[in-house]
Motif scaffolding. Structure first.
Motif, PDB file in Angstrom:
ATOM      1  N   UNK A 285     -14.606  22.560   0.825  1.00  0.00           N
ATOM      2  CA  UNK A 285     -13.168  22.706   0.592  1.00  0.00           C
ATOM      3  C   UNK A 285     -12.421  21.397   0.851  1.00  0.00           C
ATOM      4  N   UNK A 286     -12.875  20.621   1.845  1.00  0.00           N
ATOM      5  CA  UNK A 286     -12.190  19.372   2.193  1.00  0.00           C
ATOM      6  C   UNK A 286     -12.907  18.131   1.651  1.00  0.00           C
ATOM      7  N   UNK A 287     -14.050  18.332   0.985  1.00  0.00           N
ATOM      8  CA  UNK A 287     -14.760  17.204   0.396  1.00  0.00           C
ATOM      9  C   UNK A 287     -15.516  16.350   1.395  1.00  0.00           C
ATOM     10  N   UNK A 288     -15.790  16.873   2.561  1.00  0.00           N
ATOM     11  CA  UNK A 288     -16.502  16.105   3.585  1.00  0.00           C
ATOM     12  C   UNK A 288     -18.015  16.222   3.414  1.00  0.00           C
ATOM     13  N   UNK A 289     -18.705  15.109   3.560  1.00  0.00           N
ATOM     14  CA  UNK A 289     -20.165  15.108   3.548  1.00  0.00           C
ATOM     15  C   UNK A 289     -20.800  15.229   2.185  1.00  0.00           C
ATOM     16  N   UNK A 290     -20.023  15.185   1.113  1.00  0.00           N
ATOM     17  CA  UNK A 290     -20.588  15.391  -0.222  1.00  0.00           C
ATOM     18  C   UNK A 290     -21.449  14.207  -0.669  1.00  0.00           C
ATOM     19  N   UNK A 291     -21.051  12.993  -0.307  1.00  0.00           N
ATOM     20  CA  UNK A 291     -21.857  11.826  -0.679  1.00  0.00           C
ATOM     21  C   UNK A 291     -23.223  11.885   0.002  1.00  0.00           C
ATOM     22  N   UNK A 292     -23.212  12.244   1.280  1.00  0.00           N
ATOM     23  CA  UNK A 292     -24.473  12.371   2.011  1.00  0.00           C
ATOM     24  C   UNK A 292     -25.349  13.485   1.417  1.00  0.00           C
ATOM     25  N   UNK A 293     -24.698  14.560   1.007  1.00  0.00           N
ATOM     26  CA  UNK A 293     -25.444  15.668   0.403  1.00  0.00           C
ATOM     27  C   UNK A 293     -26.095  15.240  -0.899  1.00  0.00           C
ATOM     28  N   UNK A 294     -25.345  14.550  -1.758  1.00  0.00           N
ATOM     29  CA  UNK A 294     -25.903  14.098  -3.038  1.00  0.00           C
ATOM     30  C   UNK A 294     -27.030  13.093  -2.815  1.00  0.00           C
ATOM     31  N   UNK A 295     -26.884  12.246  -1.801  1.00  0.00           N
ATOM     32  CA  UNK A 295     -27.950  11.288  -1.491  1.00  0.00           C
ATOM     33  C   UNK A 295     -29.221  12.021  -1.059  1.00  0.00           C
ATOM     34  N   UNK A 296     -29.075  13.090  -0.287  1.00  0.00           N
ATOM     35  CA  UNK A 296     -30.239  13.857   0.148  1.00  0.00           C
ATOM     36  C   UNK A 296     -30.884  14.572  -1.034  1.00  0.00           C
TER      37      UNK A 296
END
Length: 441
Positions: free
Chosen positions: A365-376
């Protein structure tokens, strides 16, 4: 342990608004799984609210196992009869799937309509199915659920095409003969409808398989978003792809699968597919009916599981997802876990990513951690790809370009004979390069 009964009295005058519902569960001595009756009823209440009911209270009976006739046992069933009259209930919902015998016994005892968890889930699915295929799948599940529950009560004593009392030659001119009971007619009609629905769903499945084959030919890895209902799958899907999929704080907010392209941090493209949410005690009819849709999960290269880490039963919900994936034959697939809703955690220290596979804390909802998720996701996907060294002649520039678009290049050099590439490719594309494969030094 003593039984637990809770209810709240409200105005029993003229009734308006949602149906008055009451929830009932049996907590067996040897309860299977990790879910307690109280947690299960809390989820049942959320389902009932989603279906449009107002829940007045709940009852938990502790028994070695549910009673074969009344589910609750005779004494507790009589108490439920009194509550039914006192609260003027519209519907009583049982937390387990009732047998036809239990259904008939309770129908005779109670004035309120009697349904079980399976019927309630099917009702919610019926409200949430918007696509033609989704409606077909829900109707099939409902028909298969109802067929064994057609009872030979007074409703089915009349004969169709014959006399009222059974065989013989009495009756009106032109309709004499043994005929068949309404029960037999209804069974025949439902079986006929089930056959027609299966045929239509199979046609839709064939079309979906063709689309999947075309995607495989493009060499794009498939990532299926899975998770417990209301874990935030659609919110995450929208955050990653800007797909605009319906995302509500309700159970089963969306049923129809949607697939979009996703660009990963290593510039690799993948296909991301949102799928139907899971729930404990998911009806077997529903799993069977939605198998064509769930093939997106079965055929995926990687599963992106979304867990509502703020929920008190987060681990139990994840285990339920795993159990259903096992039933589908997809539990062994590579998996990345998005521990969603970290913004709702009152104590972040309770977060234990080690309990989950390749876990990444996020807030969709707040867009937190999405870059790390996509990298994983990119990292785990890379491990599923085939490592190759190829020497491509200059005349095969198309294969060089394909390797760049669909693969991960670790080394590239132009030699006299052509272009040497080393890296990883989706297994579906490896066959194109087989004539040019070189041994690793």
């Amino acid at each position: 342990m003593e039984d637990v009964t809770t209810h709240r009295l409200i105005d029993t005058g003229i009734r308006r608004g949602p149906e008055r519902a009451y929830l009932v569960a049996v907590e067996a001595d040897e309860q299977e799984g990790m879910w307690g009756a109280e947690d299960s009823l809390q989820e049942l209440e959320a389902l009932a609210t989603t279906a449009g009911a107002a829940v007045l209270g709940r009852m938990i009976q502790h028994l070695p196992q549910p009673d074969a006739q009344t589910y609750l046992g005779k004494g507790k069933a009589q108490e439920l009869v009194a509550l039914d009259q006192q609260l003027q209930l519209d519907v009583i919902i049982f937390d387990d799937e009732l047998t036809p015998t239990q259904q008939r016994s309770l129908d005779k005892m109670l004035n309120a309509r009697v349904i079980d968890r399976t019927a309630l889930i099917l009702d919610v699915f019926a409200q949430r199915a918007y696509s033609h295929e989704g409606r077909l799948q829900v109707e099939l599940a409902q028909a298969e659920y109802r067929l064994p529950r057609l009872a030979g009560s007074g409703t089915y004593t009349r004969q169709a095409g014959g006399s009222l009392g059974g065989g013989g030659v009495g009756g009106a001119i032109g309709v004499r003969g043994p005929g068949e009971t309404r029960l037999e007619l209804d069974r025949r009609r439902i079986r006929s409808r089930i056959s027609a629905l299966r045929k239509e769903i199979e046609e839709a499945r064939s079309q979906r398989a063709l689309q999947r084959k075309q995607r495989v030919a493009q060499g794009l890895p498939m990532v299926a978003v899975v998770g417990y209902t209301n874990a935030g799958k659609s919110t995450l899907f929208n955050a990653l792809t800007e797909a605009g999929v319906l995302a509500e704080d309700k159970l089963f907010a969306t049923l129809d699968p949607v697939t979009r392209r996703l660009l990963l941090p290593n510039n690799q493209e993948a296909l991301l597919s949102d799928t139907v949410g899971f729930i404990q005690k998911l009806p077997t009819q529903l799993i069977a009916a939605f198998r064509a849709t769930l093939e997106e999960v079965i055929e995926a290269d990687l599963l992106l599981e979304v867990v509502d880490i703020s929920h008190e039963n987060a681990f139990e919900q994840s285990e339920t997802v795993h159990d259903i994936l096992e039933e589908l034959g997809a539990a062994a697939k590579p998996r990345v876990t998005a521990l969603n809703k970290i913004d709702l955690l009152t104590d972040p220290d309770v977060l234990d990513p080690s309990l989950y596979s390749h876990a990444v804390p996020i807030s969709a909802a707040e867009g937190k951690g999405l870059e790390e998720l996509c990298a994983e996701v990119a990292s785990v996907l890379a491990d599923t790809m085939e490592q190759l060294m190829v020497l491509l002649p200059f005349s095969r520039g198309d294969l060089v370009e394909l390797f760049h678009r669909r693969g991960l290049i670790a080394y590239e050099e132009h030699e006299d004979e052509g272009t040497r590439l080393m890296g990883r490719l989706p297994r579906s594309l490896a066959g194109y390069y087989s004539p040019y494969i070189q041994p690793f030094a």
